[in-house]
Design an enzyme around this catalytic site. Sequence first.
Site, mmCIF file in Angstrom:
data_model
loop_
_atom_site.group_PDB
_atom_site.id
_atom_site.type_symbol
_atom_site.label_atom_id
_atom_site.label_comp_id
_atom_site.label_asym_id
_atom_site.label_seq_id
_atom_site.Cartn_x
_atom_site.Cartn_y
_atom_site.Cartn_z
ATOM 1 N N ASP A 24 0.985 -1.313 0.111
ATOM 2 C CA ASP A 24 0.040 -0.029 0.054
ATOM 3 C C ASP A 24 0.989 1.168 0.212
ATOM 4 O O ASP A 24 0.706 2.357 -0.661
ATOM 5 C CB ASP A 24 -0.904 0.072 1.150
ATOM 6 C CG ASP A 24 -2.362 0.468 0.976
ATOM 7 O OD1 ASP A 24 -2.547 0.507 -0.232
ATOM 8 O OD2 ASP A 24 -2.992 0.974 1.930
ATOM 9 N N ASP A 35 -9.207 -2.481 2.535
ATOM 10 C CA ASP A 35 -8.773 -1.899 3.815
ATOM 11 C C ASP A 35 -9.724 -2.263 5.017
ATOM 12 O O ASP A 35 -9.456 -1.735 6.365
ATOM 13 C CB ASP A 35 -8.744 -0.426 3.521
ATOM 14 C CG ASP A 35 -7.626 0.005 2.578
ATOM 15 O OD1 ASP A 35 -6.646 -0.426 2.645
ATOM 16 O OD2 ASP A 35 -8.144 1.105 1.990
#
Length: 260
Positions: free
Chosen positions: A94, A141
């Site tokens: 990420d 997420d």
Amino acid sequence: LPGELFRPADDELGEEREAAVMNAGAAPAFAVSLAVVAAYLQGPLSTGGPLSLPAFAALNDSLGFGIVMTSLGVIALESFAAAAALLLGLFCYDAFFVFKSDVMLTVATQIEAPAKFLWAAVGAGADAGSRYPFSVLGLGDVVVPGAFVGLLRELDKEQGRAGGGSEEEAREASYFQVGLGAYAAGLLSTFAANYLTKSGQPALVYIVPSLLLSAVATAASRGELPSLLEFESPRAAAAKASRDAWREEKKREREEKRRT
């Protein structure tokens, strides 16, 4: 089954009764899902569709919620060590694709699909023509941290903190509660950084340290660190056993067919 779908079960349902209850709600659920998908596919005004942006975002989030809940129902992390390795790998992934590349930002803002949650961006009205009108949170997420928090719930159950434990354990915050709080703190940090920097932020960069550090710190404070680090999920073990049994059954069926 009148009223049964809306009333908590007094006792744990057997497999047949559970299947009957679930099947009774299948047709209404399918109809609602089909209506939501059909409406979502009409598209927002910005792409020539009839939907206002708030309506489109609400439909998108409804589909995203369904995907997240289904995913959490079938994903079982094997152990704390495996979960930590997965989270750390996604932390690096990420961070790289947000800070060192525009890939994630491009995907999040230019591809409209129910793979993210959408909220109206703070201050979007002032420069709506020059920026994406939503704050975005990818489903990953939510799903991956959610699976980790689910693993902590399994640890609580094994240690008796999910009910039936000692009074001292009942007064302590469970690992599940600690994990929920850590996720909320990480998410708030993400949105705070997004607001302060006025740029996209990799949510897992904030969520992963919050989850791992809080779990490890809680275990260390209770003298349970070895138990946490060595914990293996009974749910994942049961799923693996079921999968292996299914493979063996299919293998026997193929062998029988070859003999005949």
